[in-house]
Design a protein around this motif. Sequence first.
Motif, mmCIF file in Angstrom:
data_model
loop_
_atom_site.group_PDB
_atom_site.id
_atom_site.type_symbol
_atom_site.label_atom_id
_atom_site.label_comp_id
_atom_site.label_asym_id
_atom_site.label_seq_id
_atom_site.Cartn_x
_atom_site.Cartn_y
_atom_site.Cartn_z
ATOM 1 N N GLY A 73 0.811 -1.208 0.000
ATOM 2 C CA GLY A 73 0.000 0.000 0.000
ATOM 3 C C GLY A 73 0.846 1.261 0.000
ATOM 4 N N ALA A 74 1.944 1.253 0.763
ATOM 5 C CA ALA A 74 2.829 2.424 0.804
ATOM 6 C C ALA A 74 3.504 2.642 -0.546
ATOM 7 N N GLY A 83 0.854 9.289 -5.462
ATOM 8 C CA GLY A 83 1.101 10.648 -4.997
ATOM 9 C C GLY A 83 2.003 11.421 -5.937
ATOM 10 N N LEU A 134 0.957 4.115 -2.761
ATOM 11 C CA LEU A 134 0.723 5.489 -2.316
ATOM 12 C C LEU A 134 1.790 6.422 -2.868
#
Length: 620
Positions: free
Chosen positions: A233-234, A241, A237
């Motif tokens: 998930g990071a 982003g 992200l």
Amino acid sequence: MAFEQAFQQAFIYLAAAIVAVLLGKQIRLGAVLGYLIIGAAIGPWGLHLMGNEGEQITHFAEFGVVVMLFLIGLELRPTMLWKMRHHLLGLGSLQVGLCALGVAGLACAFGVQFKPAIAIGLILAMSSTAIVLQTLAEKGLLHTEAGQNSFAVLLFQDIAVIPIIALMPLLGNGGRALNNHGASNAWMAHWPGWAQALTTIGAVALIVAVAQIGMRRMFQAIARTHQREAFTGAALLLVIGVALLMTKVGLSPALGAFIAGVVLASSEFRHELESDLDPFKGILLGLFFLGVGAGIDFGYIRDHLGLVIGGALGLIVVKGGILYGLSMLKERRTNSALLFAASLAAGGEFAFVLITLSLSSGVFSVATGRAVVVIVALSMATTPLLILAAQHIISRVPESSKPEPESDATDEGNPVIICGFGRFGHAIGRLLRSRGFDCTVLDHDTDQVELLRSLGVPIFYGDASRPELLTIAGAARAKILVIALKDADTTLKIVKNARRHHPHLKIFVRAYSRIEAYEYLNAGEDLIYRDTLDSSIRLGIDVLKMLGESDEAADRASRLYRERDEVMVREMAKHRIDSKEFFTAAKEAHRSLNELMRSDIATGQATSTQGTNSAGAQEQ
């Protein structure tokens, strides 16, 4: 109903992706071409299955290119970039500059004004990173000379997008056409030019800072939780982003992801990031290729057939000719130059971003933009075909354009000749020399020859597939020929020449895989040594011992396995042509191996029991 429609569209796209892969495999043209064909089939000019969400799916699928550029960036550690500096700055800059000028000149010849022609040249100088790398990887060509040159040029193109984006507004008249991406950076549209430039530079600097400091600390904290889904998930992200930030300042999201990847290339989490994001890259790139196929406007092609076909052919011929010339100047290898030109001659996905920016800046009209879009999409669709055509030509035409350096091999009267001195041949040569048997070593890799000679290893440059070279190297007086090459085609040529001109030689052949072992067996060779068989069996022995088997039982099992496996390989090699008989033989081979091992286990247990009973009787 909205959920039902979403599920229906998801089903269509995933089914299309699977069919595309199967089609590409069936027609032996690669998965990328399969995606493009199926995309065109389900698009607005085919079965019309994409519905009104087709454009949205295409934009979503572009995220696959963003992920791919991030992963490419992760591979580019500073040391690697430094090693590639000559390719990047030399070959890359020449390709972009000369191709832009060549295409711009062609556009001017057909009446396009100077500034729009320069913009079109810069747009069409870009090539498809997604399609080219995927196709070269599928064909096993990515690590060839042409593949590495293509990778370096594509990398330079990705970097060159930054100044090209900055240049586009200077070529326009300041007008702003309505487009899908224009609203992303509308918030700073009324700012002075210097403020917009500083904002853009600040966004790139922010990406570097966040990736270098913030995300590394976040990854360290997440790693301590041992929750892999949080790490995935990071990673997503970060990529999303970065893409959002780049879109907000009017830059390519793929470019921002690439920068973030390069910054994290030296991170200790690089491999974890690669493994987490790779599955997303595959499926999203598949959707991207489907979108490109569906986006080909066959109606516009029908109405402007001469313009579109002529434009696409003109692009491929002009750009391909320049690329071919550059490669010949650099390497003087016809085969490598042909594959290099075929890989990069078409347009690329960054062209769509630059076309949108050109329209918003008033560089050229909407009609011109539409024509360029169709030319780019059509040429992109031909990229896999161009690479296949180049492969076909290369396989039929021998390499003759580059004068080979003269071999310095001599007949030293050694009993052994070794062809290929990589990790496999090197071990053989050291073992023989340590026991007092001299070898004549031949290798066709000039870098390898220079390196080993600098270390004091006696080695000669030369292509052992040339019959005269074996003679020069002393094949007439030698007893043994060891072929330790990875390339199966070259190995078979050496075997054929040795059998014809030096039939007295005992030939020992390295097989890189089981498939190659079948080929060598069918060619009449018998002394074949598979690359990893011994190390695999040694590891298996140690595992058996760790699981409780005695040294004697583990060693006996490995011997039985090797003997039966050699029989299996020779039996299965006879049925390589008939797939049905081949699989039947494979099943029978595995059945007999299992039966042999079960019998050995039972015999060993019986022997152990008898030994125990005998010992007990003696005690009594």
